[in-house]
Motif scaffolding. Structure first.
Motif, mmCIF file in Angstrom:
data_model
loop_
_atom_site.group_PDB
_atom_site.id
_atom_site.type_symbol
_atom_site.label_atom_id
_atom_site.label_comp_id
_atom_site.label_asym_id
_atom_site.label_seq_id
_atom_site.Cartn_x
_atom_site.Cartn_y
_atom_site.Cartn_z
ATOM 1 N N ALA A 94 -26.330 168.651 24.118
ATOM 2 C CA ALA A 94 -25.077 168.344 23.412
ATOM 3 C C ALA A 94 -23.906 168.583 24.375
ATOM 4 O O ALA A 94 -24.067 169.255 25.396
ATOM 5 N N GLU A 95 -22.778 168.011 24.046
ATOM 6 C CA GLU A 95 -21.592 168.277 24.860
ATOM 7 C C GLU A 95 -20.658 169.190 24.082
ATOM 8 O O GLU A 95 -20.425 168.973 22.885
ATOM 9 N N ALA A 96 -20.153 170.188 24.773
ATOM 10 C CA ALA A 96 -19.187 171.086 24.147
ATOM 11 C C ALA A 96 -17.792 170.501 24.328
ATOM 12 O O ALA A 96 -17.403 170.158 25.443
ATOM 13 N N ALA A 106 -24.863 156.963 28.048
ATOM 14 C CA ALA A 106 -23.820 156.020 27.621
ATOM 15 C C ALA A 106 -22.941 156.743 26.606
ATOM 16 O O ALA A 106 -23.426 157.262 25.608
ATOM 17 N N GLU A 107 -21.640 156.771 26.903
ATOM 18 C CA GLU A 107 -20.700 157.452 26.002
ATOM 19 C C GLU A 107 -20.184 156.479 24.964
ATOM 20 O O GLU A 107 -19.886 155.334 25.291
ATOM 21 N N GLY A 108 -20.050 156.937 23.740
ATOM 22 C CA GLY A 108 -19.281 156.216 22.724
ATOM 23 C C GLY A 108 -19.914 155.058 21.985
ATOM 24 O O GLY A 108 -19.178 154.220 21.472
ATOM 25 N N LEU A 121 -22.756 170.716 33.728
ATOM 26 C CA LEU A 121 -21.304 170.649 33.910
ATOM 27 C C LEU A 121 -20.895 169.190 34.077
ATOM 28 O O LEU A 121 -21.544 168.440 34.804
ATOM 29 N N GLU A 122 -19.807 168.795 33.390
ATOM 30 C CA GLU A 122 -19.330 167.406 33.499
ATOM 31 C C GLU A 122 -18.048 167.383 34.326
ATOM 32 O O GLU A 122 -17.108 168.121 34.038
ATOM 33 N N ILE A 123 -18.095 166.548 35.353
ATOM 34 C CA ILE A 123 -16.910 166.448 36.220
ATOM 35 C C ILE A 123 -16.496 164.987 36.292
ATOM 36 O O ILE A 123 -17.336 164.106 36.466
ATOM 37 N N ILE A 150 -25.189 160.466 35.200
ATOM 38 C CA ILE A 150 -23.945 159.694 35.179
ATOM 39 C C ILE A 150 -23.611 159.338 33.742
ATOM 40 O O ILE A 150 -24.495 158.908 32.988
ATOM 41 N N LYS A 151 -22.371 159.570 33.341
ATOM 42 C CA LYS A 151 -21.960 159.190 31.990
ATOM 43 C C LYS A 151 -21.044 157.969 32.078
ATOM 44 O O LYS A 151 -19.944 158.050 32.627
ATOM 45 N N ILE A 152 -21.538 156.840 31.559
ATOM 46 C CA ILE A 152 -20.727 155.620 31.615
ATOM 47 C C ILE A 152 -19.590 155.752 30.610
ATOM 48 O O ILE A 152 -19.817 156.099 29.441
ATOM 49 N N LEU A 199 -21.637 163.242 36.184
ATOM 50 C CA LEU A 199 -20.372 162.593 36.537
ATOM 51 C C LEU A 199 -19.835 161.894 35.281
ATOM 52 O O LEU A 199 -20.461 160.976 34.760
ATOM 53 N N ASP A 200 -18.659 162.367 34.835
ATOM 54 C CA ASP A 200 -18.090 161.932 33.551
ATOM 55 C C ASP A 200 -17.217 160.688 33.734
ATOM 56 O O ASP A 200 -16.711 160.438 34.823
ATOM 57 N N ASP A 201 -17.034 159.950 32.677
ATOM 58 C CA ASP A 201 -16.107 158.801 32.644
ATOM 59 C C ASP A 201 -16.364 157.821 33.774
ATOM 60 O O ASP A 201 -15.421 157.246 34.343
ATOM 61 N N ILE A 251 -20.628 171.322 29.654
ATOM 62 C CA ILE A 251 -19.247 171.815 29.576
ATOM 63 C C ILE A 251 -18.386 170.973 30.514
ATOM 64 O O ILE A 251 -18.803 170.664 31.635
ATOM 65 N N ASN A 252 -17.200 170.611 30.066
ATOM 66 C CA ASN A 252 -16.294 169.805 30.901
ATOM 67 C C ASN A 252 -15.503 170.681 31.866
ATOM 68 O O ASN A 252 -14.954 171.707 31.474
ATOM 69 N N LEU A 253 -15.468 170.256 33.138
ATOM 70 C CA LEU A 253 -14.643 170.967 34.123
ATOM 71 C C LEU A 253 -13.514 170.052 34.591
ATOM 72 O O LEU A 253 -13.695 168.844 34.708
HETATM 73 CA CA CA Z 1 -17.158 165.001 28.961
#
Ligand code: CA
Ligand code: C2E
Ligand code: CA
Length: 671
Positions: A435-437, A612-614, A525-527, A576-578, A555-557, A493-495
């Motif tokens: 899960a993402e916090a 895949a985000e969203g 960790l999401e960067i 990788i998060k698209i 790797l976020d976004d 966790i987002n950094l």
């Molecule tokens: Ca994120």
């Protein structure tokens, strides 16, 4: 004395007078001496020859009538003849023997106005028979000399007078053009240099000085012109700058407006400029700005003014546009900026956010118009780029943002933050093992505030480090509690960029994991791409350190920046998060689907997992499954949930999730 001495004329005058005082006595005295000497020699020659004539006449015939005549005519004042035994033979006018009769050898001897001569009288054989003593009157010669003196003096006075007059005249002739030049120079010094510098003088030095001054004036004029231009224009694009915009708006506001003749100001801020500058370098950045300025200029009308306010911010003044026209032109500019630009062999896409204000509705001064245009522009940027016309509610939002910054510090101290969790599902197996916090702020007065509203402000002000620490502590603590209850999954966790500069962060995370008896695999960790690109070397260093602890990095976004996958291979990234902007529209837009597909296949080639985000609907999940995407995190699966709801969700979805086997690195919900 000082003003007298400081003028050129008086200095020349004094100089000339001084010169006369030295030169003149020498000249005058010398001349008079010559004149005097001339008179005296002439006198002496004359009286001597006269006396000789007298003596020789007497010696040839001893008749003294000739002496008598000379005496009577006044030529001589005294005469006597004495024989060899000193007896007086003859005396003029019966005067007595002068016992002391001394001969004069120069004019003016004995101070008696007499010139005495003694001439020998001889017989035919040349033997002395008698002596002639004779006195001539010196006074008439003396008068002549005096007269010559007086005349000389008169001439001298005239001479001095003339030379003084001449000096004054010359001085005036000299100083007049100098004064004229001085006046013109003063005007130049006061910034009035539109009058050409000319002097009417035949004096070479002065006309050359005038020419030099004229040259200086034209140079100054040209320089002032460029300086004025520089002061009012942007050096890179040559567009007018903020000051000129200020001037133009002030001018425009001076005239009364009518319903037809309104004024619009459009503020434009580029969306991806910082990333382009950071990843392609400033030269490319500059070229992008040039291209943007060219595109904007090509769209607006002759009377409109495109200005660059600084950085990637532009403003366009439309002096005769109402809201409808302003929106129409803004749309054209927005579309023109969206077109890909080929710069330095790269094809770049730049978006922009535009804020519009109309005078007089939205402000009555440069400051208020620009300030409200800024508010509108930020609102446009906030909603993902586009065009916004200002309205009063927007300005209240902007005010909210201001107070957010000041409230953030207190929020950490008073524990106003809490964490929500959004499940990530493995779309091949249906498992949910992570899960993402996501942080939330419960503001005491304003209620829930979205991270999109305060994270950027926290990043700008540095408060983000405190927030990250809070989230890290909270998440690891909860993971520990859950694990004891039998729930096993990882949480990401987002950094932020600033967190990567914090050298103690990785140690702190490891320490907390140890304390809660958790292996490092529990944390991800999401960067974001932009955080890495800001300072790739530093990012690499801290990412390496985190990676060595066994923590996975995502790797976020992905897709919103300009990093290439190949570039990213050097980084210790495993996921990788698209970005959701591509996923959201992938079932409608072919190009977005193509981007998602290409990203997935390239990531797989590099051995990376893809999230895949969203995704918000089943269609998107199916499309992702087809493209062999590994995981999905979106509203379709679940919205971010508070702790209790999250655990409940996990329990309710137990059935779907429990019959699937644990993947080698995944953490399965096992209750
Ligand atoms: Ca994120
Ligand atoms: P993000 O890291 O990309 O987080 C995902 C965001 O997408 C979350 O928004 C999430 O609620 C949203 N989302 C998930 N699925 C869907 C969907 O199907 N449709 C739509 N429209 N949105 C979806 P959220 O929670 O508002 O967070 C926004 C951003 O704030 C995050 O983007 C992240 O960049 C930042 N953020 C949130 N929490 C933290 C934090 O603890 N630390 C840091 N540094 N940044 C955080
Ligand atoms: Ca994201």
């Amino acid at each position: 004395m000082k003003p007298l001495m400081s003028s050129l004329t008086s200095r020349m005058l004094i100089g000339i007078l001084l010169l006369q005082f030295i030169l003149f006595p020498v000249l005058f005295g010398g001349l008079l001496y010559i004149v005097k000497k001339g008179y005296e020699t002439q006198f002496i020659d004359h009286v001597r020859s006269d006396a000789y004539i007298l003596a020789s006449t007497i010696s040839s015939s001893p008749d003294y009538s000739i002496i008598e005549d000379a005496f009577l005519s006044g030529r001589i004042t005294y005469a006597e003849v004495i024989d060899s035994s000193n007896n007086q033979i003859y005396s003029s006018a019966g005067q007595s023997v002068k016992n002391v009769f001394k001969e004069d050898f120069y004019f003016g001897g004995h101070n008696d106005n007499q010139y005495n001569l003694i001439i020998l009288i001889t017989d035919d054989n040349g033997k002395e028979t008698a002596k002639l003593r004779v006195s001539y009157d010196e006074s008439s010669t003396r008068d002549q000399i005096d007269e010559a003196f007086q005349r000389g003096l008169l001439f001298a006075l005239i001479y001095i007078l003339v030379s003084v007059l001449f000096t004054v005249m010359l001085g005036r002739r000299l100083t007049k053009p100098i004064e004229h030049l001085r006046d013109l120079s003063r005007e130049i010094a006061h910034g009035q240099f539109h009058q050409e510098i000319t002097v009417t003088t035949k004096i070479g030095e002065l006309s050359s000085l005038a020419r030099t001054l004229e040259f200086m004036r034209t140079e100054l004029m040209a320089q002032t012109k460029t300086m004025k231009h520089q002061a009012l224009h942007d050096a890179l694009t040559g567009l007018p700058n903020r000051s000129l915009l200020h001037e133009r708006i002030d001018q425009a506001l001076f005239y009364p407006v009518n319903a037809k003749n309104k004024l619009a100001l459009v503020l434009i801020d580029l969306d991806q400029f910082k990333e382009i500058n950071d990843s392609f370098g400033h030269l490319t950045g500059d070229n992008v700005l040039m291209e943007v300025s060219g595109r904007l200029r090509s769209i607006v009308r002759q009377q409109d003014i495109v200005t660059r306010l600084g950085g990637d911010e532009f403003a366009v003044l439309l002096p005769t546009a109402d809201e409808e026209a302003a929106v129409r032109i803004s749309r054209k500019m927005f579309n023109a900026l969206l077109e890909p630009m080929v710069i330095d062999k790269y094809s770049l896409r730049i978006g922009a956010s535009l804020g519009i204000v109309i005078y007089p509705e939205h402000g009555d001064s440069f400051e208020s118009l620009l300030g409200n245009a800024d508010v509108a522009m930020y609102a446009a940027k906030h909603s993902g780029g586009g065009i916004k016309v200002f309205n009063r509610e927007l300005s209240q939002d902007a005010f909210k943002n201001l107070t957010i910054a000041s409230d953030l510090r207190e929020a950490i101290e008073q524990n106003q933050f809490f964490t929500v969790f959004q499940p990530k599902q493995d779309i091949k197996t249906g498992q949910v093992n992570s899960a993402e916090a996501l942080v939330r702020w419960n503001h005491p007065e304003k209620g829930l505030i979205s991270p999109a509203d305060f994270i950027p402000i926290a990043e700008k002000t540095g408060i983000i480090s405190g927030i990250t620490k809070r989230v890290v502590e909270d998440v690891i603590h909860k993971l520990g509690v859950w694990r004891e209850k039998g729930f096993n999954f990882s949480v990401s966790i987002n950094l932020s960029a600033l967190d990567l500069e914090n050298k103690e962060l990785s140690e702190y995370i490891v320490e907390l994991l140890d304390k809660n008896n958790l292996p490092p695999e529990y944390i991800e960790l999401e960067i974001t791409e932009s955080a890495i690109i800001t300072d790739p070397l530093k990012a690499l260093e801290s990412l390496d350190k985190l990676h060595k602890t066994g923590i996975k990095i995502a790797l976020d976004d992905f897709g919103t920046g300009y990093s290439s996958l190949v570039q990213l291979r050097r980084l210790p990234i495993s996921i990788i998060k698209i970005d959701r902007s591509f996923v959201f529209s992938m079932t409608k837009s072919d190009s977005d689907r193509a981007i998602v597909r290409a990203t997935i296949s390239m990531a797989h080639d590099l051995g990376l997992k893809v999230v895949a985000e969203g995704p918000e609907d089943k269609e998107t999940i199916d499309a992702l499954k087809l493209l062999e995407c590994d995981m999905a995190q979106g509203y379709y699966i679940s919205r971010p949930l508070e702790e209790d709801k999250f655990i409940e969700w996990m329990e309710n979805n137990h059935k779907i999730l429990s019959d699937v086997k644990l993947e080698k690195t995944g953490w399965l919900y096992t209750k």
